[in-house]
Design an enzyme around this catalytic site. Sequence first.
Site, PDB file in Angstrom:
ATOM      1  N   ASP A   1      12.344  23.408  -5.126  1.00  0.00           N
ATOM      2  CA  ASP A   1      12.620  24.542  -5.610  1.00  0.00           C
ATOM      3  C   ASP A   1      12.086  24.918  -6.729  1.00  0.00           C
ATOM      4  O   ASP A   1      12.824  25.213  -7.739  1.00  0.00           O
ATOM      5  CB  ASP A   1      14.371  24.482  -5.613  1.00  0.00           C
TER       6      ASP A   1
ATOM      7  N   GLY B   1       8.408  16.939 -10.902  1.00  0.00           N
ATOM      8  CA  GLY B   1       9.459  16.424  -9.709  1.00  0.00           C
ATOM      9  C   GLY B   1       8.280  16.374  -8.667  1.00  0.00           C
ATOM     10  O   GLY B   1       8.482  15.307  -7.709  1.00  0.00           O
TER      11      GLY B   1
ATOM     12  N   HIS C   1      13.423  20.079  -8.952  1.00  0.00           N
ATOM     13  CA  HIS C   1      13.511  21.109 -10.222  1.00  0.00           C
ATOM     14  C   HIS C   1      14.663  21.390 -10.321  1.00  0.00           C
ATOM     15  O   HIS C   1      15.310  22.591  -9.802  1.00  0.00           O
ATOM     16  CB  HIS C   1      12.511  22.327  -9.549  1.00  0.00           C
TER      17      HIS C   1
ATOM     18  N   SER D   1      22.191  23.659  -8.419  1.00  0.00           N
ATOM     19  CA  SER D   1      22.044  22.705  -7.344  1.00  0.00           C
ATOM     20  C   SER D   1      22.698  21.258  -7.785  1.00  0.00           C
ATOM     21  O   SER D   1      23.294  20.546  -6.971  1.00  0.00           O
ATOM     22  CB  SER D   1      20.739  22.696  -6.906  1.00  0.00           C
TER      23      SER D   1
ATOM     24  N   GLU E   1      13.548  17.392 -14.152  1.00  0.00           N
ATOM     25  CA  GLU E   1      13.336  18.653 -14.785  1.00  0.00           C
ATOM     26  C   GLU E   1      12.433  18.765 -16.053  1.00  0.00           C
ATOM     27  O   GLU E   1      12.565  17.717 -16.704  1.00  0.00           O
ATOM     28  CB  GLU E   1      14.842  19.190 -15.423  1.00  0.00           C
TER      29      GLU E   1
ATOM     30  N   HIS F   1      22.415  27.662  -1.933  1.00  0.00           N
ATOM     31  CA  HIS F   1      23.633  26.693  -2.135  1.00  0.00           C
ATOM     32  C   HIS F   1      24.312  26.566  -0.896  1.00  0.00           C
ATOM     33  O   HIS F   1      24.984  25.507  -0.652  1.00  0.00           O
ATOM     34  CB  HIS F   1      24.394  27.080  -3.395  1.00  0.00           C
TER      35      HIS F   1
END
Length: 310
Positions: free
Chosen positions: A179, A159, A42, A100, A118, A19
């Site tokens: 991610d 994704g 993700h 995120s 997602e 982050h």
Amino acid sequence: MLSYRHAFHAGNHADVLKHIVLIQLLRYFGQKDTAYMYIDTHAGAGAYALDTGYAAKSTEYETGISRLWERNDTPEPVADYVKLVRDMNPSGKMRYYPGSPYCADKVAREQDRIRLFELHPSDYKILGENFRKVAAHAAEQGQRSNVRGKRVMIQQADGFSGLKALLPPPSRRGLVLIDPPYEVKDDYRRVKDTLTDALARFATGTYAVWYPVLQRMEARQFPDKLKRLPCQNWLNVTLSISAPLPDGIGLYSSGMFILNPPWTLEPMLRDIMPYLVKTLGTDAGAGFVVESGTPTTSAGSGRRPRAERE
């Protein structure tokens, strides 16, 4: 594949690294007036409770944000990240942690676009509810968008596949965060294949990949495979909070691999990584690596990486 829940790991040392890098990338993109698109392949649930549920059981946040929460000596990029988390907790008590998507929403401007994927049905539902709450709060404050089109769009989809339809973004400015959970070995291959396709569609985009540093073969070979992708240049940073355990279990180290990074990112990381090692490290095995270079081939061509280790 659908068993992974990021809430177990919210706020841990890997999230701190991810982050901080993400926020600084978004800050850089925001320096130009032209809008950009942020894509999260993700996205997870978007925000997480630390005092209940999965996070309260695992308490992994004690390896990360908890160690930074009360400090007053943080370097500016770290302080920027901690302030974003603090703003999410106006009571002063550390109860919630931003994922995120939340970080992107708070840093991006009104004209910028956020696209979130997602696949997990529960996290997709929570993600949508979280952004509806954000929109409702903005409406209560009298904030209305002056930009046409939806600023944030959420899809329940894979994704890796969904990214293709969004590249290149209309403004030709974009940041993609990849991610995945890496629960299955195939995730490593899918990340590389997705990036190969994405670079063919949008060669000048910036792509940030989070990955775990593990003992398994796929994880050890992963960064070297990414260094061969046809980007302009790359930057790789890892943070280890301890030496690996003898049984190889547990996440002690993670990395962020950025393709086409802004020039400001590498000096910033070289400045803050010693602080993160000192603050988050738990034994003599703690350390970091910052390295950068241009794509290499199997024959070894390309600029030799510049690396710093501690």
